[in-house]
Write an enzyme that holds these catalytic residues in place. Structure first.
Site, mmCIF file in Angstrom:
data_model
loop_
_atom_site.group_PDB
_atom_site.id
_atom_site.type_symbol
_atom_site.label_atom_id
_atom_site.label_comp_id
_atom_site.label_asym_id
_atom_site.label_seq_id
_atom_site.Cartn_x
_atom_site.Cartn_y
_atom_site.Cartn_z
ATOM 1 N NE ARG A 294 -3.275 -0.297 2.601
ATOM 2 C CZ ARG A 294 -4.406 -0.353 1.912
ATOM 3 N NH1 ARG A 294 -4.908 0.737 1.363
ATOM 4 N NH2 ARG A 294 -5.044 -1.488 1.775
ATOM 5 C CB THR A 295 3.324 2.594 2.425
ATOM 6 O OG1 THR A 295 2.388 2.496 3.494
ATOM 7 C CG2 THR A 295 4.132 3.869 2.589
ATOM 8 C CE LYS B 288 23.863 -13.403 3.292
ATOM 9 N NZ LYS B 288 23.459 -14.791 3.055
ATOM 10 N NE ARG C 118 6.287 -0.193 6.513
ATOM 11 C CZ ARG C 118 5.031 0.238 6.347
ATOM 12 N NH1 ARG C 118 4.793 1.446 5.906
ATOM 13 N NH2 ARG C 118 4.021 -0.535 6.616
ATOM 14 C CG HIS D 265 3.285 5.266 8.614
ATOM 15 N ND1 HIS D 265 3.954 5.723 7.492
ATOM 16 C CD2 HIS D 265 2.357 4.381 8.166
ATOM 17 C CE1 HIS D 265 3.448 5.127 6.418
ATOM 18 N NE2 HIS D 265 2.483 4.317 6.808
#
Lengths: 305, 305, 305
Positions: free
Chosen positions: A54-55, A83, A104, A132
């Site tokens: 969604r974001t 990594k 995020r 957020h």
């Protein structure tokens, strides 16, 4: 001047700066064509160490509608890619490729850390259960657009008020505007944290545990999801869950011009029967979110139109 | 004429062709706006059968900054997608959609095979532990830009020289230029392979096992990562590891105009204290990599500016 | 008027509407430059709840070649992202971001459901083992382009006729054109389902179990993959498999102007020896697929050129 700034925590933006973003959001909504090429040749990097369709898609659509482009990664596998590399090194690399970056991350503070090593603006799209801020910009734009003003409202916030980062960010923001009254509606074990209440004027809020009580008087109802596993016992869950589900029958008592907001995704806390009620604005809110992000990108990039 | 060629192994390009690419890279760095639309309407396909955020995003940013677009897949799941389909069939399909294709594959020789069935230029972005020619273009561009020339340098290459495909490709390339002296710095078990030394003029290199010895005399220090699991014993690892970590105190003895390169990602072989030293150019190198890829794409597509 | 329609099942499009799409596909193939900016500023969302590199990239290349852009997700992980959210809510969110949406879903009927909640055109890119209408558009465009017409053909369809959604969709479509004769070639356990035969004119088809019999007389040979695990026993698989593999020796008996189609990916049912035979058009078919999707997108968006 927002140009070159990062958006990690909305608290770091003045009310004037927030107003600048909201005003531009509205102008873009009114004249989208004018902004078609605002970010032509610019690249937004979306670094999603934690999935969020969604974001992520909201940011991507925002950048594309400004004529810009997007690179990035979008799933946990991609983070294993990096990594062994520190977030500091990743952000310095991305700074070479892109003009602005959205992060995020599952760790609180990750965006803040990234911003300290970035030569391009960093936008926090959620760090752990912490903040957020672009959801809050979305919420503010929704309220301002549909209720004219960000002051003088009675707002019920309902659901899991303990863990919901959306709620914490919204409360932090809305208290900066005048004369808003907050009604926190939650089961006892999911009450708003003390540290948030401590910063509120005691006369500006109350806490209750039944949605029905609040429905009659509020201008804005902000629903959030309650996750079953957060209740102390199954019994408690079954006793309480219906109090936090908005149904057609409950809505009868609400004001005609109330608006019902939800950061989405919802599970069952708003009955689909209500979707067509004119007070339900949660899908409109999604659209406001895209425009708020368009305005934010323009401001942080310092693009001249 | 590079138009229509594949880049599988940099050996297949003449020194003149490499020069053409490096010269164009610099021109793009000086006049990026001129190339904004060079690849308008062209599509780059990125087929990453093995994840590599860094290399993938470098190519994507390169294509977008030329006004082109990108399609592709970027994680191991996507390769299971193509389950049961041969690489030959996949590349023929992609040839219908895109104008140029970048392949990263876990199998050595995969890009070579793909190029034999492709009607569009194929770029090898790493095949197994074999080759990584665009990293080498990046390294050459960095050296040429920061040290004026590709000849007459003393270059220390330090770390895991046995398995590092970046190192092998770089040595292969740098030996084609005049009067370069190579100093291979590695623990005994990670020495440069015999088959690579065999092709070198015996007077053009020496092998040592301590970084300190080399630091005083070199113009270029090329650091690479040493993976702990590659040592014969834990004891050996602990005995040796500090010799291959670049620290501020070691750097005191180095020339003022030495440059420190690294293909990244690094783990701990370069102390972050050094990042701000003007000799550290590894993040600049990342940026050179994007411009080298821009030039390569233009040349293989045969785009006229 | 196709503008604003969804493509869930090709049956819902009239023959005139299909003709409109195929005619536009050909016009785009002849004048691709003319359509370079047809969808400038438009966004296609690709929601792939089930991976499909081939179909996804075909749509993405199509949209990009029309000057548009793409957002979306492409792997099963991404669907877990939307965990807890209904497809209805997801599609309403995506409707805010994009102008047209392509859905691939593991559940039959998913695209249909999505279309009922979408404010933008929905294209079904495969729902379970049910339908795959854009593959059928691809097949029709291939036949029309290479065999002049969609009527009066003898068509052998060979392989797994029981489970292949591509086959079912193609039969549904081709029977709407005049005087086509179908020859279904399959092992007994993978015969075309009764419910499909029921809707066919009994004089318009026959069923056989040996490919050789059909090869001499057909104008079009449509090969599909037979999966080993679909046979009743290993013995049966080994007895039968060679009957359904097209080899050079078998091809000797075929007409000079026959065309060999395959929806791809193939495993071993067409020998690579045949790839260079001028009758093999399956890679050309891939390219037709991209143009068919370009035309479809233009029509559903109602873009004026």
């Amino acid at each position: 001047m927002l140009k070159g700034k990062h958006l990690i925590d909305l608290k770091e933006f003045s009310l004037d700066e927030i107003k600048e973003i909201l005003d531009l959001s509205k102008e873009i909504m009114n004249n989208p064509e004018k902004y078609n090429n605002a970010c032509k040749g610019k690249i937004l990097a979306t670094l999603f160490y934690e999935p969020s369709t969604r974001t992520r898609l909201s940011f991507e659509a925002a950048m594309i509608r400004l004529g810009g482009s997007v690179i990035g990664f979008s799933d946990p596998n991609a983070s294993s890619v990096a990594k062994g590399e520190s977030l500091e090194d990743t952000i310095r690399t991305i700074s070479s490729y892109a003009d602005i970056v959205v992060i995020r991350h599952f760790k609180e503070g990750a965006s803040k850390l990234a911003s300290q090593y970035s030569s391009i603006p960093v936008i926090n799209a959620g760090d752990g259960s912490h903040l957020h801020p672009t959801q809050t910009l979305t919420d503010l734009l929704t309220i301002k657009s549909l209720k004219k003003d960000l002051s003088n409202h009675k707002i019920a916030i309902c659901g899991d008020l303990k863990y919901g980062r959306t709620v914490h960010s919204l409360v932090d923001a809305i208290k900066r505007y005048e004369n808003n009254k907050l009604i926190f509606v939650s089961p006892p074990e999911l009450k708003i944290p003390e540290y948030i209440k401590r910063d509120l004027d005691p006369n500006s809020f109350k806490e209750i545990s039944n949605l029905d009580e609040a429905l009659k008087e509020v201008d804005i109802l902000y629903m959030t999801r309650i996750q079953r596993e957060r209740f102390r016992s199954e019994k408690e869950y079954f006793d309480l869950k219906d109090s936090y589900v908005l149904t057609e029958s409950k809505l009868k008592y609400a004001k005609e011009d109330m608006i019902i907001m939800h950061p989405l995704p919802r599970v069952n806390e708003i009955s689909p029967d209500i979707d067509k009620d004119k007070r339900s604005v949660y899908f409109e809110q999604v659209r406001f979110g895209m425009f708020a992000r368009m305005a934010l990108i323009i401001k942080l990039l310092g693009v001249k139109i």
